[in-house]
Design a protein around this motif. Structure first.
Motif, PDB file in Angstrom:
ATOM      1  N   ALA A 215       1.067  -1.321   0.086  1.00 31.58           N
ATOM      2  CA  ALA A 215      -0.094  -0.071   0.038  1.00 31.58           C
ATOM      3  C   ALA A 215       0.878   1.324   0.079  1.00 31.58           C
ATOM      4  CB  ALA A 215      -0.966  -0.067   1.271  1.00 31.58           C
ATOM      5  N   ILE A 216       2.020   1.350   0.862  1.00 33.95           N
ATOM      6  CA  ILE A 216       2.887   2.492   0.907  1.00 33.95           C
ATOM      7  C   ILE A 216       3.507   2.477  -0.461  1.00 33.95           C
ATOM      8  CG2 ILE A 216       4.848   3.305   1.889  1.00 33.95           C
ATOM      9  CD1 ILE A 216       4.184   1.953   4.347  1.00 33.95           C
ATOM     10  N   ALA A 217       4.001   1.215  -1.212  1.00 31.84           N
ATOM     11  CA  ALA A 217       4.600   1.530  -2.554  1.00 31.84           C
ATOM     12  C   ALA A 217       3.874   2.129  -3.608  1.00 31.84           C
ATOM     13  CB  ALA A 217       5.015  -0.176  -2.981  1.00 31.84           C
ATOM     14  N   ALA A 218       2.500   1.786  -3.633  1.00 34.03           N
ATOM     15  CA  ALA A 218       1.467   2.413  -4.529  1.00 34.03           C
ATOM     16  C   ALA A 218       1.584   4.002  -4.401  1.00 34.03           C
ATOM     17  CB  ALA A 218       0.123   1.875  -4.302  1.00 34.03           C
TER      18      ALA A 218
ATOM     19  N   ARG B 235       4.950   5.324  -5.734  1.00 31.35           N
ATOM     20  CA  ARG B 235       4.986   5.481  -7.160  1.00 31.35           C
ATOM     21  C   ARG B 235       4.188   6.654  -7.750  1.00 31.35           C
ATOM     22  NH1 ARG B 235       2.540   0.578 -10.374  1.00 31.35           N
ATOM     23  NH2 ARG B 235       0.763   1.420  -9.308  1.00 31.35           N
ATOM     24  N   ASP B 236       3.263   7.080  -7.097  1.00 33.29           N
ATOM     25  CA  ASP B 236       2.621   8.371  -7.392  1.00 33.29           C
ATOM     26  C   ASP B 236       3.570   9.403  -7.156  1.00 33.29           C
ATOM     27  OD1 ASP B 236       0.649   6.802  -8.468  1.00 33.29           O
ATOM     28  OD2 ASP B 236      -0.456   6.979  -6.771  1.00 33.29           O
ATOM     29  N   TYR B 237       4.000   9.478  -6.044  1.00 34.28           N
ATOM     30  CA  TYR B 237       4.964  10.570  -5.472  1.00 34.28           C
ATOM     31  C   TYR B 237       6.357  10.769  -6.641  1.00 34.28           C
ATOM     32  CZ  TYR B 237       8.736  12.842  -2.968  1.00 34.28           C
ATOM     33  OH  TYR B 237       9.972  13.500  -2.630  1.00 34.28           O
ATOM     34  N   LEU B 238       6.777   9.572  -6.779  1.00 37.62           N
ATOM     35  CA  LEU B 238       7.849   9.627  -7.487  1.00 37.62           C
ATOM     36  C   LEU B 238       7.608  10.180  -9.118  1.00 37.62           C
ATOM     37  CD1 LEU B 238      11.011   9.084  -7.601  1.00 37.62           C
ATOM     38  CD2 LEU B 238      10.675   6.710  -8.310  1.00 37.62           C
ATOM     39  N   ARG B 239       6.503   9.642  -9.583  1.00 40.45           N
ATOM     40  CA  ARG B 239       5.984  10.138 -10.942  1.00 40.45           C
ATOM     41  C   ARG B 239       5.846  11.795 -11.065  1.00 40.45           C
ATOM     42  NH1 ARG B 239       1.546   7.722 -11.351  1.00 40.45           N
ATOM     43  NH2 ARG B 239       2.166   5.907 -12.201  1.00 40.45           N
TER      44      ARG B 239
ATOM     45  N   PRO C  38      11.229  20.802  -4.870  1.00 43.44           N
ATOM     46  CA  PRO C  38      10.664  21.238  -3.530  1.00 43.44           C
ATOM     47  C   PRO C  38       9.980  20.178  -2.884  1.00 43.44           C
ATOM     48  CG  PRO C  38       9.306  22.320  -5.365  1.00 43.44           C
ATOM     49  CD  PRO C  38      10.330  21.279  -6.032  1.00 43.44           C
ATOM     50  N   SER C  39       9.927  19.969  -1.583  1.00 46.57           N
ATOM     51  CA  SER C  39       9.065  19.223  -0.747  1.00 46.57           C
ATOM     52  C   SER C  39       7.838  19.647  -0.643  1.00 46.57           C
ATOM     53  CB  SER C  39       9.627  19.184   0.729  1.00 46.57           C
ATOM     54  OG  SER C  39       8.856  18.301   1.419  1.00 46.57           O
ATOM     55  N   VAL C  40       6.990  18.422  -1.110  1.00 49.39           N
ATOM     56  CA  VAL C  40       5.498  18.930  -1.415  1.00 49.39           C
ATOM     57  C   VAL C  40       4.854  18.904   0.196  1.00 49.39           C
ATOM     58  CG1 VAL C  40       5.001  17.770  -3.470  1.00 49.39           C
ATOM     59  CG2 VAL C  40       5.092  16.508  -1.111  1.00 49.39           C
ATOM     60  N   SER C  41       5.535  18.584   1.059  1.00 48.31           N
ATOM     61  CA  SER C  41       4.994  18.637   2.602  1.00 48.31           C
ATOM     62  C   SER C  41       5.091  20.182   3.124  1.00 48.31           C
ATOM     63  CB  SER C  41       5.773  17.777   3.414  1.00 48.31           C
ATOM     64  OG  SER C  41       7.229  18.302   3.368  1.00 48.31           O
ATOM     65  N   ASN C  42       5.727  20.965   2.184  1.00 51.03           N
ATOM     66  CA  ASN C  42       5.715  22.482   2.800  1.00 51.03           C
ATOM     67  C   ASN C  42       4.608  23.326   2.700  1.00 51.03           C
ATOM     68  OD1 ASN C  42       8.757  22.291   3.361  1.00 51.03           O
ATOM     69  ND2 ASN C  42       9.172  23.094   1.194  1.00 51.03           N
TER      70      ASN C  42
ATOM     71  N   CYS D 169       1.118  13.744  -0.703  1.00 50.55           N
ATOM     72  CA  CYS D 169       0.888  13.083  -1.922  1.00 50.55           C
ATOM     73  C   CYS D 169      -0.360  12.356  -2.059  1.00 50.55           C
ATOM     74  CB  CYS D 169       1.992  12.224  -2.357  1.00 50.55           C
ATOM     75  SG  CYS D 169       1.659  11.406  -4.185  1.00 50.55           S
ATOM     76  N   ALA D 170      -0.813  11.643  -0.709  1.00 51.03           N
ATOM     77  CA  ALA D 170      -1.842  11.030  -0.713  1.00 51.03           C
ATOM     78  C   ALA D 170      -3.218  11.732  -0.618  1.00 51.03           C
ATOM     79  CB  ALA D 170      -1.893   9.967   0.618  1.00 51.03           C
ATOM     80  N   VAL D 171      -2.911  12.965   0.384  1.00 57.09           N
ATOM     81  CA  VAL D 171      -3.994  13.865   0.416  1.00 57.09           C
ATOM     82  C   VAL D 171      -4.303  14.710  -0.861  1.00 57.09           C
ATOM     83  CG1 VAL D 171      -4.605  16.183   1.550  1.00 57.09           C
ATOM     84  CG2 VAL D 171      -3.521  14.384   2.755  1.00 57.09           C
ATOM     85  N   HIS D 172      -3.357  14.680  -1.963  1.00 51.51           N
ATOM     86  CA  HIS D 172      -3.871  15.525  -3.287  1.00 51.51           C
ATOM     87  C   HIS D 172      -4.361  14.506  -4.201  1.00 51.51           C
ATOM     88  CE1 HIS D 172      -1.587  18.970  -1.737  1.00 51.51           C
ATOM     89  NE2 HIS D 172      -1.822  19.307  -2.742  1.00 51.51           N
ATOM     90  N   LEU D 173      -4.433  13.227  -4.129  1.00 49.15           N
ATOM     91  CA  LEU D 173      -4.811  12.277  -4.831  1.00 49.15           C
ATOM     92  C   LEU D 173      -6.405  12.491  -5.001  1.00 49.15           C
ATOM     93  CD1 LEU D 173      -3.070   8.913  -4.027  1.00 49.15           C
ATOM     94  CD2 LEU D 173      -2.582  10.475  -5.886  1.00 49.15           C
TER      95      LEU D 173
END
Length: 629
Positions: free
Chosen positions: A366-369, A372-376, A472-476, A536-540
């Motif tokens: 589940a974390i890998a999925a 992969r979206d984050y890396l893309r 840039p870090s998306v967590s900012n 990244c998960a929140v933005h999906l």
């Protein structure tokens, strides 16, 4: 002239009739589901066939303490490319066949291509996976038209297979290469592609023909082989040790293999002739023989096509238990080495780049999925002039995926190189789920590479580091108020409302807050932020809600296990099951009190009333435990 023309026509007619008969037979077998149109195995034209090898295996440790053991073992041989069954005794790759009707069940003993070479299934079965592996080793597939796999089969779906042997034959039907597929008790795998190094193994055609016609003695199954035959049928090779197999051996040293061709000469498969006889010697870093492991046929090989009725029952009754006791036998000998011999135990390092890590857990998947979206997103939004080839190391995902920056999509000629980013252990995903900044985690691991702890490898460390440094870090985007004296909800108000997307339901908001608390406890100097993966998960989009829910549950379990279960998420799952079992017991007990109340026998105490209430709410509580995370 006319007689020659007539003779030629007759020969052509006979040849056409043979071809038509073969086509009709293959079509009939295809309709019955026995063979498939790709990578066919034809028992009339191929010199190989399925064979059962009753064997014994022995291990002899020479130093620092002497120790040896031997026990029975069962191997089966499968022509690579054969997919079908031998009655109900032996099956191979049934799920890869194009069934037109109901698919039959696996036989008592089964060989599955998913258990061999790269993780995951292949629609082309063993032959397809072998071809892919040979290409990865820069070998030509056509150089090895015949291949044979000797492996431990599954019995009732279970198998523990320490080593499998792949025999690869050239066009002259000579054994010229082997693949050793080694599995350890940690669910890791390493394949070694070996070519024959014995200079005497290049026999002439006359020598092989003499052996095939019996001019050279071949009756010596008990050491009566002639010297010439021993040279021709032996396969030897040596290689460096780079895979952790036993906790009582370090990852240093070297292996050497001496294996006999079970079908020498000309892939002969006469009954009782095919035998397994392989010896692997482990040498220390100082070139001293340390361990000798051998597997050899204990009796004549068995043709499964000839086992009928009572013979099949007798064979299954004699060998069904062998696969189940392989791992217990290994653990028993390990206990002897540890408690009696007092051998030093080596820490298990992470696998190297050429090895295959263990199977992933559901939480890591589940974390890998999400990763992969984050890396893309990270790669496609960058301006760097290179593509990223991502190998996730997850069997259920694509073997590899290439992400392209927008600069390369607009100007493809600017590409300089492709950077490989390979995950070698699913532990990588468990680690990044615990950290706030992925770029920082990657940078630390690239600056201090340690082969014993590395969970990923890259072809260009400097370029990979540049990718994470310039992005840039998306967590900012999700920084929230620092520590203050406000109420708990006020402290996290910015976190709960910072997302520009649709409002998040309150239960999910509270789960994100809990994740943030568990990842790093609040301090005056550290503002609250979501991690890169969390953001990244929140933005999906809402269509990925199941994937986000699985990720959030996995991360919560990972972080919670660090506080109460010594970092083992499986212990959290076990605790939930214990609570559910206790809940079942409470529900059952509550019915006794409920029956007594309905019959008017006495009065219920407060505890009994509580049990009755728990009984009525048991189903809801059961469901709630599953949804708590």
């Amino acid at each position: 002239m006319l007689p020659q023309v007539y003779k030629k026509r007759q020969e052509n007619k006979i040849e056409i009739e043979k071809l038509e008969a073969k086509v009709n037979r293959l079509q009939r077998d295809f309709d019955n589901g026995r063979y498939t149109s790709q990578y066919d195995y034809d028992d009339e034209w191929s010199p190989l066939k399925p064979i059962i090898f009753p064997c014994r295996t022995s291990h002899t440790r020479l130093f620092p303490k002497k120790h040896s053991f031997s026990y029975s073992y069962l191997y089966v041989g499968i022509p690579v490319g054969w997919r079908g069954w031998v009655s109900s005794l032996l099956t191979a790759d049934l799920k890869t066949l194009p069934w037109r009707g109901r698919k039959p069940k696996n036989g008592w003993f089964n060989v599955d291509s998913a258990d061999h070479l790269a993780r995951g299934d292949s629609m082309h079965g063993l032959r397809g996976k072998l071809d892919t592996y040979l290409e990865s080793q820069n070998e030509k597939v056509e150089d090895y038209p015949d291949a044979y796999l000797v492996t431990a089969p599954r019995f009732f779906g279970y198998s523990f297979n320490p080593v499998s042997f792949w025999y690869l034959y050239n066009r002259r039907k000579e054994l010229k290469a082997m693949i050793l597929e080694v599995n350890n008790t940690f669910d890791e795998r390493r394949m070694y592609f070996l070519k024959d190094t014995d200079p005497n193994n290049g026999a002439s055609g006359d020598e092989i023909e003499n052996l095939a016609t019996g001019k050279v003695d071949q009756n010596g199954d008990q050491g009566q082989h002639s010297p010439n035959q021993k040279q021709l049928e032996r396969f030897t090779n040596s290689w460096s040790k780079d895979f952790h197999v036993s906790p009582f051996n370090s990852r240093k040293g070297a292996y050497s293999l001496s294996a006999n061709d079970p079908f020498f000469p000309h892939l002969s498969t006469r009954a009782g002739v095919a035998r397994v006889n392989n010896t692997i010697t482990l040498s220390s870093s100082k070139q001293h023989p340390k361990l000798v492991a051998r597997v050899y046929s204990s009796s004549d090989s068995i043709d499964p096509y000839k086992l009928k009725g009572f013979g099949t029952f007798k064979f299954i009754a004699a060998w069904w238990w062998v696969g189940f006791v392989t791992l217990p036998r290994i653990l028993r000998e390990a206990a002897k080495l540890f408690f009696r011999r007092k051998l030093h135990v080596w820490f298990k390092p992470e696998v190297l780049e050429d090895s295959i890590g263990r199977n992933e857990t559901d939480d890591e998947k589940a974390i890998a999925a999400i990763f992969r979206d984050y890396l893309r997103t990270l790669v496609t939004s960058s301006d760097l002039p290179f593509a990223l080839q991502f190998l996730p190391g997850i069997a259920t995902m694509s073997v590899e995926e290439t992400f392209m920056p927008h600069a390369l999509r607009e100007k493809p000629n600017t590409q300089q190189c492709a950077v490989t980013f390979k995950i070698t252990s699913p532990l990588f995903y468990a680690r990044i789920s615990r950290c706030t900044s992925i770029p920082k985690h990657i940078k630390v691991n690239l600056s201090k590479p340690d082969p014993g702890t590395a969970t990923f490898h890259t072809s260009h460390p400097d370029l990979l580091a540049k990718l994470f440094e310039e992005s840039p870090s998306v967590s900012n985007l999700f920084k929230i108020w620092p520590w203050g004296k406000a109420a708990l909800i006020d402290k996290y108000a910015a976190l709960l409302d910072a997302s520009p997307l649709a409002p998040i339901p309150l239960p999910n908001r509270l789960r994100w807050v809990l994740i943030n608390i568990l990842r790093h406890l609040p301090s005056p100097s550290h503002p609250y932020t979501l991690s890169d993966l969390d953001a990244c998960a929140v933005h999906l989009p809402s269509t990925d809600a199941p994937k986000v829910r699985a990720y959030r549950k996995a991360v919560l379990k990972m972080l919670l296990s660090d506080y109460v279960a010594f970092g083992m998420p499986a212990a959290i799952d076990a605790a939930f099951w214990i609570v559910k079992v206790w809940l079942c017991w409470v529900c059952v007990q509550s019915f006794d009190g409920l029956v007594g109340l309905c019959n008017g026998h006495g009065q219920l105490t407060v505890i009994e009333v509580g049990k009755v209430v728990m009984g009525f709410l048991g189903v809801h509580i059961w469901w709630g435990l599953g949804q708590a995370l």
